[in-house]
Scaffold this motif. Structure first.
Motif, PDB file in Angstrom:
ATOM      1  N   UNK A 162      16.871   2.382 -64.194  1.00 41.49           N
ATOM      2  CA  UNK A 162      17.174   0.996 -63.842  1.00 41.49           C
ATOM      3  C   UNK A 162      18.357   0.437 -64.621  1.00 41.49           C
ATOM      4  N   UNK A 163      18.328   0.577 -65.949  1.00 38.89           N
ATOM      5  CA  UNK A 163      19.379  -0.037 -66.759  1.00 38.89           C
ATOM      6  C   UNK A 163      20.760   0.525 -66.407  1.00 38.89           C
ATOM      7  N   UNK A 164      20.846   1.849 -66.286  1.00 36.84           N
ATOM      8  CA  UNK A 164      22.137   2.457 -65.972  1.00 36.84           C
ATOM      9  C   UNK A 164      22.607   2.058 -64.579  1.00 36.84           C
ATOM     10  N   UNK A 165      21.686   1.985 -63.630  1.00 36.34           N
ATOM     11  CA  UNK A 165      22.059   1.627 -62.269  1.00 36.34           C
ATOM     12  C   UNK A 165      22.601   0.202 -62.203  1.00 36.34           C
ATOM     13  N   UNK A 166      21.872  -0.727 -62.803  1.00 37.65           N
ATOM     14  CA  UNK A 166      22.303  -2.125 -62.781  1.00 37.65           C
ATOM     15  C   UNK A 166      23.645  -2.279 -63.489  1.00 37.65           C
ATOM     16  N   UNK A 167      23.814  -1.620 -64.633  1.00 33.63           N
ATOM     17  CA  UNK A 167      25.072  -1.733 -65.380  1.00 33.63           C
ATOM     18  C   UNK A 167      26.244  -1.163 -64.578  1.00 33.63           C
ATOM     19  N   UNK A 168      26.056   0.032 -63.989  1.00 37.41           N
ATOM     20  CA  UNK A 168      27.144   0.675 -63.245  1.00 37.41           C
ATOM     21  C   UNK A 168      27.520  -0.122 -62.008  1.00 37.41           C
ATOM     22  N   UNK A 169      26.522  -0.569 -61.259  1.00 37.39           N
ATOM     23  CA  UNK A 169      26.792  -1.298 -60.024  1.00 37.39           C
ATOM     24  C   UNK A 169      27.380  -2.675 -60.321  1.00 37.39           C
ATOM     25  N   UNK A 170      26.828  -3.380 -61.318  1.00 37.66           N
ATOM     26  CA  UNK A 170      27.357  -4.698 -61.673  1.00 37.66           C
ATOM     27  C   UNK A 170      28.799  -4.595 -62.143  1.00 37.66           C
ATOM     28  N   UNK A 171      29.083  -3.592 -62.961  1.00 39.39           N
ATOM     29  CA  UNK A 171      30.459  -3.405 -63.433  1.00 39.39           C
ATOM     30  C   UNK A 171      31.413  -3.139 -62.290  1.00 39.39           C
ATOM     31  N   UNK A 172      30.980  -2.316 -61.340  1.00 43.30           N
ATOM     32  CA  UNK A 172      31.840  -2.010 -60.191  1.00 43.30           C
ATOM     33  C   UNK A 172      32.072  -3.249 -59.332  1.00 43.30           C
ATOM     34  N   UNK A 173      31.037  -4.053 -59.134  1.00 45.29           N
ATOM     35  CA  UNK A 173      31.192  -5.274 -58.351  1.00 45.29           C
ATOM     36  C   UNK A 173      32.135  -6.252 -59.042  1.00 45.29           C
ATOM     37  N   UNK A 174      32.014  -6.363 -60.364  1.00 45.08           N
ATOM     38  CA  UNK A 174      32.907  -7.256 -61.107  1.00 45.08           C
ATOM     39  C   UNK A 174      34.358  -6.794 -61.006  1.00 45.08           C
ATOM     40  N   UNK A 175      34.558  -5.478 -61.133  1.00 48.08           N
ATOM     41  CA  UNK A 175      35.926  -4.960 -61.023  1.00 48.08           C
ATOM     42  C   UNK A 175      36.484  -5.179 -59.623  1.00 48.08           C
ATOM     43  N   UNK A 176      35.620  -5.041 -58.637  1.00 49.44           N
ATOM     44  CA  UNK A 176      36.072  -5.186 -57.252  1.00 49.44           C
ATOM     45  C   UNK A 176      36.455  -6.624 -56.915  1.00 49.44           C
ATOM     46  N   UNK A 177      35.957  -7.597 -57.699  1.00 51.18           N
ATOM     47  CA  UNK A 177      36.245  -9.000 -57.395  1.00 51.18           C
ATOM     48  C   UNK A 177      37.337  -9.576 -58.285  1.00 51.18           C
ATOM     49  N   UNK A 178      37.942  -8.758 -59.153  1.00 51.61           N
ATOM     50  CA  UNK A 178      39.037  -9.282 -59.975  1.00 51.61           C
ATOM     51  C   UNK A 178      40.200  -9.718 -59.087  1.00 51.61           C
ATOM     52  N   UNK A 179      40.853 -10.792 -59.479  1.00 54.84           N
ATOM     53  CA  UNK A 179      41.927 -11.335 -58.674  1.00 54.84           C
ATOM     54  C   UNK A 179      43.253 -11.095 -59.358  1.00 54.84           C
ATOM     55  N   UNK A 180      44.311 -10.952 -58.545  1.00 54.02           N
ATOM     56  CA  UNK A 180      45.626 -10.591 -59.068  1.00 54.02           C
ATOM     57  C   UNK A 180      46.479 -11.804 -59.422  1.00 54.02           C
ATOM     58  N   UNK A 181      46.117 -13.011 -58.926  1.00 53.00           N
ATOM     59  CA  UNK A 181      46.888 -14.214 -59.234  1.00 53.00           C
ATOM     60  C   UNK A 181      45.952 -15.281 -59.782  1.00 53.00           C
ATOM     61  N   UNK A 182      45.415 -15.036 -60.975  1.00 51.68           N
ATOM     62  CA  UNK A 182      44.409 -15.955 -61.522  1.00 51.68           C
ATOM     63  C   UNK A 182      45.027 -17.244 -62.056  1.00 51.68           C
ATOM     64  N   UNK A 183      44.193 -18.278 -62.077  1.00 54.22           N
ATOM     65  CA  UNK A 183      44.569 -19.472 -62.809  1.00 54.22           C
ATOM     66  C   UNK A 183      44.548 -19.149 -64.299  1.00 54.22           C
ATOM     67  N   UNK A 184      45.208 -20.002 -65.094  1.00 55.60           N
ATOM     68  CA  UNK A 184      45.323 -19.714 -66.532  1.00 55.60           C
ATOM     69  C   UNK A 184      43.954 -19.508 -67.171  1.00 55.60           C
ATOM     70  N   UNK A 185      43.001 -20.315 -66.789  1.00 57.52           N
ATOM     71  CA  UNK A 185      41.670 -20.225 -67.409  1.00 57.52           C
ATOM     72  C   UNK A 185      40.930 -18.961 -67.003  1.00 57.52           C
ATOM     73  N   UNK A 186      41.380 -18.312 -65.915  1.00 58.04           N
ATOM     74  CA  UNK A 186      40.669 -17.136 -65.409  1.00 58.04           C
ATOM     75  C   UNK A 186      41.330 -15.820 -65.811  1.00 58.04           C
ATOM     76  N   UNK A 187      42.388 -15.882 -66.655  1.00 64.39           N
ATOM     77  CA  UNK A 187      43.086 -14.651 -67.032  1.00 64.39           C
ATOM     78  C   UNK A 187      42.242 -13.841 -68.007  1.00 64.39           C
ATOM     79  N   UNK A 188      42.091 -12.563 -67.705  1.00 65.83           N
ATOM     80  CA  UNK A 188      41.447 -11.617 -68.627  1.00 65.83           C
ATOM     81  C   UNK A 188      42.560 -11.072 -69.521  1.00 65.83           C
ATOM     82  N   UNK A 189      42.728 -11.686 -70.692  1.00 66.60           N
ATOM     83  CA  UNK A 189      43.879 -11.362 -71.539  1.00 66.60           C
ATOM     84  C   UNK A 189      43.823  -9.933 -72.058  1.00 66.60           C
TER      85      UNK A 189
END
Length: 401
Positions: A162-189
């Motif tokens: 369970x833990x590995x599945x949730x971590x791997x899938x959540x991480x992939x979903x987060x990466x898939x939703x990263x945006x290329x033109x973020x507002x200043x507050x949303x920049x992953x520095x």
């Protein structure tokens, strides 16, 4: 072939080596070896009950007289005592192998319908598969004990995956939703700097970023649909168990819409039972024929967002339905943008016997067909969410068919 000390590769006087040969050979060792004593005597008796013939001597064959057939009387009290003995003398991994051998070689399946037997066994995935195949003939008096065995195995598997599945899938979903033109507050520095290190300006002692990497906004909306379509023919027992557990874990994630369909010649949708994987497993019926085409036809109806859907077919691909229609349906799914994956097995045992022609035909459609271990499944789902090359994933992480 001799069975005395001459079989050893070291000095015949080595007590530990002679002891091991005696335990391996059993009664066939004859008088050339000392009789086991103490704990060895108990272990030897447990081995003899399973692997020695009724006359006390192992059957001989191509293995040169090593233990291979048994005389364990198929009576519940004796078998229950034997199960207790092997748990005393051997580690759980060995116990599970011996249990499986006893069930297969000595036809002890019917004894698993007795509650006292189920109380004595060591729960494992293969035992659960055997119990699921017996649900249609299982008396009411045995069902509670069987459920407890299944619950024990499911709980252990959930802790494992369970833990590995949730971590791997959540991480992939987060990466898939990263945006290329973020507002200043949303920049992953941190990621922005690492992505632009080649643009470091020594004279300014700083990085001038050409590309900004932003955090994906967390959303409660469903981001991916997952359809698990699982062959419940007898050879797929372990895969069915793991599939039920993984489906329940994926269904617990709000960002996924998970469906579970099991099939033989009929199709059963178990999605509404995913809150309890034990109920899911008892909703299956192992054995019977296979109609993959019919299962795919049902699965197609569940696809409402093709480009956001991952369709996982878990089957050995021995099609009892219409092969041409099966392949056509897979082609339709992939053409619509669905990511289709075929797992020949979802288990620790590697690839089973499977239809090589159908696997090759699916590969020609761009659909990988390979065996996957439970430990690799979370990474597979992450790769699918990120739309990575799954053929390359199969080559790296699994024994391909």
């Amino acid at each position: 072939m001799t069975t005395g000390p001459a079989m050893t590769t070291g000095p015949a006087s080595d007590p530990e080596r002679l002891r091991r040969w005696r335990m391996l050979l059993g009664a066939a060792a004859g008088e050339q070896f000392a009789q086991p004593s103490g704990a060895d005597a108990g272990a030897d008796a447990a081995l003899a009950a399973l692997y020695d013939r009724g006359d006390g001597a192992p059957e001989r064959g191509g293995d040169g007289g090593r233990r291979r057939a048994g005389n364990l009387a198929a009576s519940a009290p004796r078998v229950a005592r034997w199960l207790g003995d092997i748990r005393e003398h051997f580690p759980s991994t060995v116990v599970q192998v011996m249990q499986a051998d006893a069930i297969e070689r000595l036809n002890l399946t019917r004894l698993l319908l007795e509650p006292e037997m189920l109380a004595a066994v060591e729960p494992d995935v293969h035992l659960v598969g055997t119990l699921l195949s017996l649900t249609g003939v299982m008396p009411d008096a045995t069902k509670d004990a069987a459920r407890q065995v299944v619950r024990t195995v499911v709980d252990d598997l959930e802790k494992r995956v369970a833990q590995k599945t949730v971590a791997a899938v959540s991480g992939a979903l987060n990466r898939a939703t990263r945006i290329a033109r973020p507002r200043h507050a949303d920049i992953d520095w941190d990621r922005t700097i690492r992505a632009n290190l080649r643009h470091y300006q020594p004279e300014l002692r700083t990085v001038i970023p050409e590309r900004l990497v932003g955090y994906g906004r967390r959303s409660t909306a469903v981001q991916r649909d997952v359809v698990l379509c699982v062959d419940q023919s007898g050879s797929m027992a372990a895969s069915v168990v793991y599939s039920g557990v993984f489906a329940a874990v994926l269904a617990s994630m709000r960002s996924l819409r998970t469906s579970l369909v099991v099939f033989d010649t009929a199709v059963v949708d178990l999605t509404d039972q995913l809150g309890d994987p034990v109920e899911v497993l008892f909703g299956t019926q192992l054995g019977g024929g296979t109609d993959i085409n019919r299962a795919l036809a049902y699965g197609q109806q569940l696809v409402t967002r093709p480009r956001d859907t991952i369709f996982v077919l878990i089957s050995d691909l021995y099609e009892g339905g219409v092969r041409e229609q099966m392949l056509r349906r897979v082609a339709e799914l992939t053409a619509a943008g669905v990511q289709v994956i075929t797992l020949l097995a979802l288990s620790d045992e590697g690839a089973p016997a499977y239809d090589h022609d159908n696997a090759a035909a699916l590969a020609a459609l761009g659909v990988p067909a390979f065996a996957c271990t439970p430990d690799a499944f979370p990474d597979l789902m992450a790769a699918a969410i990120e739309r990575r090359d799954l053929m390359a994933f199969a080559a790296r992480h699994t024994g391909r068919g």
